[in-house]
Motif scaffolding. Structure first.
Motif, mmCIF file in Angstrom:
data_model
loop_
_atom_site.group_PDB
_atom_site.id
_atom_site.type_symbol
_atom_site.label_atom_id
_atom_site.label_comp_id
_atom_site.label_asym_id
_atom_site.label_seq_id
_atom_site.Cartn_x
_atom_site.Cartn_y
_atom_site.Cartn_z
ATOM 1 N N VAL A 1 45.923 22.432 -2.673
ATOM 2 C CA VAL A 1 46.659 21.761 -1.599
ATOM 3 C C VAL A 1 46.307 20.275 -1.604
ATOM 4 C CG1 VAL A 1 47.140 21.680 0.874
ATOM 5 C CG2 VAL A 1 46.591 23.874 -0.218
ATOM 6 N N ALA A 2 47.303 19.425 -1.782
ATOM 7 C CA ALA A 2 47.079 17.980 -1.688
ATOM 8 C C ALA A 2 46.824 17.621 -0.227
ATOM 9 C CB ALA A 2 48.285 17.226 -2.222
ATOM 10 N N ARG A 3 45.722 16.912 0.006
ATOM 11 C CA ARG A 3 45.415 16.498 1.381
ATOM 12 C C ARG A 3 44.692 15.155 1.361
ATOM 13 N NH1 ARG A 3 41.880 19.962 5.693
ATOM 14 N NH2 ARG A 3 40.230 19.447 4.219
ATOM 15 N N ASP A 4 45.384 14.143 1.829
ATOM 16 C CA ASP A 4 44.810 12.817 2.009
ATOM 17 C C ASP A 4 45.771 12.022 2.887
ATOM 18 O OD1 ASP A 4 46.884 11.956 0.279
ATOM 19 O OD2 ASP A 4 45.583 12.009 -1.480
ATOM 20 N N ALA A 5 45.619 10.713 2.926
ATOM 21 C CA ALA A 5 46.449 9.908 3.822
ATOM 22 C C ALA A 5 47.930 9.946 3.454
ATOM 23 C CB ALA A 5 45.958 8.458 3.817
ATOM 24 N N ALA A 6 48.241 10.237 2.195
ATOM 25 C CA ALA A 6 49.647 10.317 1.766
ATOM 26 C C ALA A 6 50.240 11.702 1.954
ATOM 27 C CB ALA A 6 49.772 9.902 0.296
ATOM 28 N N PHE A 7 49.382 12.723 2.023
ATOM 29 C CA PHE A 7 49.831 14.115 2.153
ATOM 30 C C PHE A 7 49.058 14.745 3.312
ATOM 31 C CE2 PHE A 7 50.111 12.822 -2.273
ATOM 32 C CZ PHE A 7 51.423 13.111 -2.581
ATOM 33 N N ARG A 8 49.541 14.506 4.529
ATOM 34 C CA ARG A 8 48.752 14.895 5.699
ATOM 35 C C ARG A 8 49.483 15.831 6.642
ATOM 36 N NH1 ARG A 8 48.443 8.935 8.392
ATOM 37 N NH2 ARG A 8 48.446 8.345 6.208
ATOM 38 N N PHE A 9 50.740 16.168 6.346
ATOM 39 C CA PHE A 9 51.519 16.974 7.282
ATOM 40 C C PHE A 9 51.318 18.458 6.984
ATOM 41 C CE2 PHE A 9 54.849 13.395 7.995
ATOM 42 C CZ PHE A 9 53.890 12.683 8.691
ATOM 43 N N ILE A 10 50.258 18.996 7.542
ATOM 44 C CA ILE A 10 49.871 20.386 7.294
ATOM 45 C C ILE A 10 49.659 21.088 8.629
ATOM 46 C CG2 ILE A 10 48.161 21.912 6.240
ATOM 47 C CD1 ILE A 10 47.488 19.656 4.284
ATOM 48 N N TYR A 11 50.449 22.099 8.903
ATOM 49 C CA TYR A 11 50.218 22.884 10.107
ATOM 50 C C TYR A 11 48.936 23.703 9.953
ATOM 51 C CZ TYR A 11 55.087 22.057 11.513
ATOM 52 O OH TYR A 11 56.274 21.483 11.877
ATOM 53 N N PRO A 12 48.039 23.682 10.958
ATOM 54 C CA PRO A 12 46.880 24.578 10.894
ATOM 55 C C PRO A 12 47.290 26.037 10.741
ATOM 56 C CG PRO A 12 46.605 22.968 12.651
ATOM 57 C CD PRO A 12 48.011 22.819 12.142
ATOM 58 N N PHE B 1 42.598 18.720 -2.711
ATOM 59 C CA PHE B 1 42.337 17.620 -3.634
ATOM 60 C C PHE B 1 43.152 16.418 -3.181
ATOM 61 C CE2 PHE B 1 46.285 19.256 -5.142
ATOM 62 C CZ PHE B 1 46.921 18.250 -5.854
ATOM 63 N N SER B 2 42.821 15.245 -3.702
ATOM 64 C CA SER B 2 43.434 14.006 -3.243
ATOM 65 C C SER B 2 44.126 13.257 -4.372
ATOM 66 C CB SER B 2 42.380 13.090 -2.610
ATOM 67 O OG SER B 2 42.923 11.810 -2.356
ATOM 68 N N PRO B 3 45.458 13.293 -4.420
ATOM 69 C CA PRO B 3 46.166 12.464 -5.395
ATOM 70 C C PRO B 3 45.878 10.975 -5.219
ATOM 71 C CG PRO B 3 47.625 14.172 -4.560
ATOM 72 C CD PRO B 3 46.381 14.214 -3.720
ATOM 73 N N LEU B 4 45.700 10.524 -3.970
ATOM 74 C CA LEU B 4 45.431 9.107 -3.743
ATOM 75 C C LEU B 4 44.131 8.658 -4.397
ATOM 76 C CD1 LEU B 4 46.416 8.122 -0.085
ATOM 77 C CD2 LEU B 4 47.458 7.409 -2.231
ATOM 78 N N ASN B 5 43.166 9.561 -4.469
ATOM 79 C CA ASN B 5 41.910 9.259 -5.145
ATOM 80 C C ASN B 5 41.964 9.586 -6.629
ATOM 81 O OD1 ASN B 5 40.583 8.302 -2.837
ATOM 82 N ND2 ASN B 5 40.042 10.377 -2.192
ATOM 83 N N ASP B 6 43.195 9.788 -7.123
ATOM 84 C CA ASP B 6 43.450 10.085 -8.535
ATOM 85 C C ASP B 6 42.730 11.342 -8.998
ATOM 86 O OD1 ASP B 6 44.758 9.731 -10.896
ATOM 87 O OD2 ASP B 6 43.382 8.222 -11.702
ATOM 88 N N GLU C 1 49.811 2.903 16.044
ATOM 89 C CA GLU C 1 51.202 3.329 15.959
ATOM 90 C C GLU C 1 51.278 4.756 15.440
ATOM 91 O OE1 GLU C 1 54.060 1.824 16.900
ATOM 92 O OE2 GLU C 1 52.748 0.335 17.827
ATOM 93 N N ARG C 2 52.247 5.521 15.962
ATOM 94 C CA ARG C 2 52.365 6.946 15.677
ATOM 95 C C ARG C 2 52.389 7.243 14.186
ATOM 96 N NH1 ARG C 2 54.262 11.972 17.573
ATOM 97 N NH2 ARG C 2 55.758 12.445 15.953
ATOM 98 N N HIS C 3 53.105 6.409 13.406
ATOM 99 C CA HIS C 3 53.282 6.739 11.988
ATOM 100 C C HIS C 3 51.994 6.631 11.195
ATOM 101 C CE1 HIS C 3 53.387 2.361 11.382
ATOM 102 N NE2 HIS C 3 53.131 2.620 10.113
ATOM 103 N N LEU C 4 50.961 5.946 11.762
ATOM 104 C CA LEU C 4 49.695 5.835 11.047
ATOM 105 C C LEU C 4 48.888 7.116 11.132
ATOM 106 C CD1 LEU C 4 48.542 2.228 11.978
ATOM 107 C CD2 LEU C 4 49.494 3.014 9.808
ATOM 108 N N GLY C 5 49.197 7.941 12.159
ATOM 109 C CA GLY C 5 48.473 9.191 12.302
ATOM 110 C C GLY C 5 46.981 8.933 12.344
ATOM 111 N N LEU C 6 46.225 9.673 11.548
ATOM 112 C CA LEU C 6 44.782 9.472 11.490
ATOM 113 C C LEU C 6 44.385 9.031 10.092
ATOM 114 C CD1 LEU C 6 42.709 12.038 13.554
ATOM 115 C CD2 LEU C 6 42.935 9.588 13.829
ATOM 116 N N SER C 7 45.020 7.999 9.591
ATOM 117 C CA SER C 7 44.600 7.432 8.326
ATOM 118 C C SER C 7 43.208 6.849 8.495
ATOM 119 C CB SER C 7 45.593 6.356 7.872
ATOM 120 O OG SER C 7 45.748 5.390 8.868
ATOM 121 N N SER C 8 42.512 6.675 7.401
ATOM 122 C CA SER C 8 41.120 6.258 7.465
ATOM 123 C C SER C 8 40.957 4.954 8.221
ATOM 124 C CB SER C 8 40.557 6.128 6.046
ATOM 125 O OG SER C 8 41.345 5.232 5.282
#
Length: 450
Positions: free
Chosen positions: A251-262, A278-283, A184-191
């Motif tokens: 820059v936060a970047r993980d499955a929760a913060f993934r909307f980043i234009y190249p 860094f990854s807030p999801l990984n604390d 589904e589209r909203h999952l994007g490329l989650s792990s």
């Protein structure tokens, strides 16, 4: 200029444009040829899949948020280094503005029409003919090279579709239904979705290289090389000023913060900044060595419980804001800084608590569209407004008075934005900024002197 440039568009959303564009890219790479892929419009999700297939960053093109001049420049750059450049359109061919058809005309790019033929036979030809001729009937012709039929049931079905096409419009590919589909589209490329994405793309790419589609790639690569419109020329796109030289941006970047234009990352680096993810999801805490913090959008609502339990992340961002350091929090990034986030099921999760307010998810779309933003008086008089867009299903309730208001393209009021923190160096909004549209505003938002 040696590359073939083609836009893939079609009848509507949900026809399989992303799947087929990605499959074509993967099939071209399997031939040992170079491919670059673009996506029309302010989209974060489809480019994740397209990047997976093409092996390179997928930049956005359009004549509103990105701008026609930059869009032309990026295609010129890509055509100089690739054998095939693919542009995935948005929605249907004539839907907009901006429409895929209007961008194809502006760039001088031909179109391949994609139609989900899973529930039709000879009507396929009528639909393709209508899409090919509609622009000319309105005095805005679009060059249609041929058609691709998606979700084809059998060889017999493919033959009926081919027979239905008008003269001069070949069937370039008949893509079969595959057992594995993109998530589904909203999952994007989650792990959890990566394996499914890879499996689906491999199956689709294989289908593009077997009968009756064996010659599809060869036919595309044999097309005449793209010639950029005279208006674009070969002018070098002006480099942004190095106003972030020596600054490190966390820059936060993980499955929760993934909307980043190249393009945003490229802009920061061109301005002299170094980027530390860094990854807030990984604390993980905000990197202490950084000079500014960027929290991009994403899906904090899908990971609200995990973010609420990430004590080290929460403590670090609370300390960061208390020290008055620069923060740019966009959409999902803003949601993660609020006092709390309530899901559609009514369950509330505590967020970082540095931005007074409550976020509530809802099932209907709250806002959508390209907007502009003037971040402050110091830069407003000297530089044009920053462009960007908004798309969200949540609402923000806060007693804070907005510092400013974004504007829709029709001039009406758009998203509010707030400054927060003891020095006012925190900026939060549902607005997703497109940094290349105003490097000086970008620098100001990230704490650099205007």
């Amino acid at each position: 200029m040696s590359a073939v440039v083609v836009m893939l568009s079609g009848l509507a959303s949900g026809q399989g444009k992303t799947s087929v564009t990605a499959a074509l890219a993967l099939a071209v790479r399997a031939r040992g040829r170079r491919v670059v892929v673009f996506k029309l419009g302010p989209d974060f999700i489809d480019p994740m899949v397209l990047e997976r297939a093409s092996g390179g960053p997928v930049f956005n093109l359009d004549d509103r948020m990105v701008g026609l001049a930059e869009s032309r420049h990026r295609v010129v750059q890509a055509a100089a280094q690739a054998d095939l450049v693919l542009i995935e359109g948005a929605m249907g061919l004539y839907d907009g503005p901006p429409s895929s058809a209007s961008l194809a005309r502006a760039l001088g790019v031909p179109v391949v029409v994609l139609v989900d033929a899973g529930s039709m036979a000879q009507t396929f030809g009528a639909v393709v003919h209508g899409l090919a001729s509609y622009g000319a009937a309105r005095g805005e012709p679009v060059t249609v090279l041929g058609a691709v039929a998606n979700r084809v049931a059998s060889a017999g079905h493919a033959a009926m579709l081919l027979e239905s096409l008008p003269p001069g419009c070949p069937l370039l590919a008949a893509v079969p239904r595959v057992a594995t589909t993109l998530p589904e589209r909203h999952l994007g490329l989650s792990s959890e979705a990566v394996a499914q994405v890879d499996e689906a793309l491999q199956a689709l790419a294989q289908a593009m290289q077997t009968p009756p589609n064996s010659d599809c790639i060869d036919r595309l690569l044999a097309l005449p090389a793209w010639q950029p419109p005279a208006a674009s020329g070969d002018a070098v796109w002006p480099a942004p000023p190095a106003t972030l030289a020596g600054r490190r941006i966390a820059v936060a970047r993980d499955a929760a913060f993934r909307f980043i234009y190249p393009a945003n990352l490229a802009c920061l680096e061109a301005m002299g900044a170094s980027i530390e993810f860094f990854s807030p999801l990984n604390d993980e805490p905000v990197p202490a060595s950084a000079h500014a913090l960027w929290l991009p959008g994403g899906y904090p609502e899908l990971f609200a419980e995990q973010l609420a339990a990430a004590g080290q992340w929460r403590a670090s961002v609370q300390a960061w804001v208390a020290e008055g350091r620069p923060v740019l929090a966009e959409c999902g990034g803003m949601m993660a800084l609020a006092d709390g986030l309530t899901l559609v099921n009514g369950q509330r999760h505590a967020m970082a608590g540095v931005l007074v307010g409550e976020v509530r998810m809802q099932t209907r779309l709250a806002a959508l569209g390209v907007q502009t933003m003037q971040p402050g008086a110091q830069t407003e008089a000297l530089h044009p407004a920053m462009r960007g867009h908004t798309f969200h299903f949540s609402t923000m309730s806060t007693p804070l008075q907005p510092t400013g208001q974004c504007q829709r393209l029709d001039g009406s009021a758009g998203e509010p934005w707030w400054r927060f923190g003891p020095t006012g160096k925190g900026v939060a909004s549902y607005f997703h900024a497109y940094f290349p549209s105003s490097p000086m505003h970008t620098a100001a938002l990230l704490g650099a002197a205007p």
